[in-house]
Design a protein around this motif. Structure first.
Motif, PDB file in Angstrom:
ATOM      1  N   GLN A   2       0.833  -1.189   0.000  1.00 58.04           N
ATOM      2  CA  GLN A   2       0.000   0.000   0.000  1.00 58.04           C
ATOM      3  C   GLN A   2       0.874   1.247   0.000  1.00 58.04           C
ATOM      4  O   GLN A   2       1.935   1.281   0.607  1.00 58.04           O
ATOM      5  N   TYR A   4       1.024   5.266   0.921  1.00 56.58           N
ATOM      6  CA  TYR A   4       0.394   6.308   1.717  1.00 56.58           C
ATOM      7  C   TYR A   4       1.005   7.653   1.371  1.00 56.58           C
ATOM      8  O   TYR A   4       2.204   7.755   1.098  1.00 56.58           O
ATOM      9  N   GLN A   6       1.867  11.079   3.150  1.00 56.68           N
ATOM     10  CA  GLN A   6       1.969  11.593   4.502  1.00 56.68           C
ATOM     11  C   GLN A   6       2.901  12.792   4.550  1.00 56.68           C
ATOM     12  O   GLN A   6       3.761  12.975   3.689  1.00 56.68           O
ATOM     13  N   LYS A  28      -1.640  12.047   7.242  1.00 59.61           N
ATOM     14  CA  LYS A  28      -1.464  10.865   6.400  1.00 59.61           C
ATOM     15  C   LYS A  28      -2.764  10.571   5.662  1.00 59.61           C
ATOM     16  O   LYS A  28      -3.842  10.638   6.238  1.00 59.61           O
ATOM     17  N   ASP A  29      -2.631  10.245   4.383  1.00 64.99           N
ATOM     18  CA  ASP A  29      -3.779   9.890   3.554  1.00 64.99           C
ATOM     19  C   ASP A  29      -3.634   8.428   3.151  1.00 64.99           C
ATOM     20  O   ASP A  29      -2.757   8.068   2.366  1.00 64.99           O
ATOM     21  N   ALA A  30      -4.503   7.569   3.712  1.00 68.47           N
ATOM     22  CA  ALA A  30      -4.463   6.138   3.405  1.00 68.47           C
ATOM     23  C   ALA A  30      -5.735   5.706   2.686  1.00 68.47           C
ATOM     24  O   ALA A  30      -6.234   4.594   2.883  1.00 68.47           O
ATOM     25  N   ARG A  32      -8.340   4.283   0.024  1.00 71.07           N
ATOM     26  CA  ARG A  32      -8.275   3.147  -0.909  1.00 71.07           C
ATOM     27  C   ARG A  32      -9.640   2.925  -1.540  1.00 71.07           C
ATOM     28  O   ARG A  32     -10.669   3.100  -0.888  1.00 71.07           O
TER      29      ARG A  32
END
Length: 298
Positions: A2, A4, A6, A28-30, A32
């Motif tokens: 993955q 991310y 950040q 942080k941008d996770a 999906r």
């Protein structure tokens, strides 16, 4: 694996080899599959205040958002692990929102609202409980149709309840219009208190030679006053082409027992026009006769 996005930013101010001001921001941008998942933190340290706040914005599904903030402060203001949760769901005609403010040991505020919007109908339900008050529930129902309008509002706690209802109805056959307003207050230690206002306009007859229409207004209240507890006002208007006259009758009923009747007749025969007025009342006849009629002939 993955990936991310950040970021981390720190800010420091030094004075005389000391560090009186420190600030930091992390993000942080996770996200999906089109679903948002953002996390961030803010820390601030000064000689007077220490603050740490953590933020999370999650999108469990396309129609739902969950925002969580956890706050801790020290020095001048002390707050430990205060959590604020906001939930919002939007499923077209149905919308839902929730607020929860708490610490591991205390619930400060817990509230929720649910709204359903249909064709010309809105229904809303909510409840709230906090550290300062017991559970309070409220409900709103609104209808807006071509011939019917309705508004209902209710708020209820463990000991009291307030209801407000207003309605409007227009019926085509027979032609009739109804209007009603009702307020009810309940307390667990006493009888309900009701205030009510009702109105009606009704077409009684519509013929070639006879037309008749009646309007009614009824009001009552529970308050202890010496003169007016309730009244019923009714007016009937008649056009009689066969008798060639207009006739209006007004009835007033006060407190369910005192009835006053007033009549007015206007005759429009070409050879013998006239006006007659009459009055019947239940009050002291020494001031004015109980039953009187006056006519003017031309």
């Amino acid at each position: 694996s993955q990936v991310y996005l950040q970021s981390s930013t720190n800010f420091e101010v030094q004075y005389n080899d000391h560090m009186p001001f420190v600030a930091g921001l992390q993000w942080k941008d996770a996200s999906r599959n089109g679903l948002k998942k953002w996390e961030g933190g803010l820390n601030l340290d000064t000689p007077w205040l220490y603050l740490y706040a953590a933020h999370k914005l999650h999108q469990p599904q396309n129609s739902a958002y969950l925002l969580t903030t956890e706050l801790t402060t020290g020095k001048a203001l002390s707050i430990k692990n205060l959590v604020v949760e906001l939930l919002y769901k939007d499923q077209g005609n149905e919308k839902e929102g929730k607020v929860h403010i708490y610490t591991p040991t205390t619930t400060y505020l817990q509230a929720s609202t649910f709204n359903r919007l249909g064709r010309n109908v809105l229904h809303s339900y909510g409840e709230m409980i906090s550290l300062w008050n017991q559970l309070v529930k409220n409900e709103i129902h609104l209808e807006n149709n071509e011939r019917t309008k309705l508004l209902c509002f209710k708020i209820k706690s463990t000991k009291q309840e307030f209801n407000f209802t207003a309605s409007y109805q227009n019926l085509p056959t027979p032609k009739k219009t109804n209007l009603s307003v009702k307020i009810v207050w309940r307390h667990y230690k006493s009888l309900p208190v009701t205030l009510q206002l009702e109105g009606q306009i009704e077409e009684l007859k519509k013929e070639k030679m006879l037309y008749q229409k009646r309007g009614t207004l009824h009001f009552r209240h529970p308050f202890k006053v010496p003169f007016l507890q309730s009244f019923l006002l009714q007016e009937t208007f008649t056009v009689d082409k066969k008798q060639k006259h207009y006739f209006m009758e007004t009835k007033l009923l006060i407190n369910g027992v005192e009835e006053t009747v007033q009549t007015l007749i206007l005759g429009y025969q070409p050879e013998n026009p006239y006006i007659c007025a009459g009055l019947t009342h239940p009050y002291n006849h020494k001031l004015f006769p109980k039953d009187v009629e006056i006519c003017i002939l031309t």
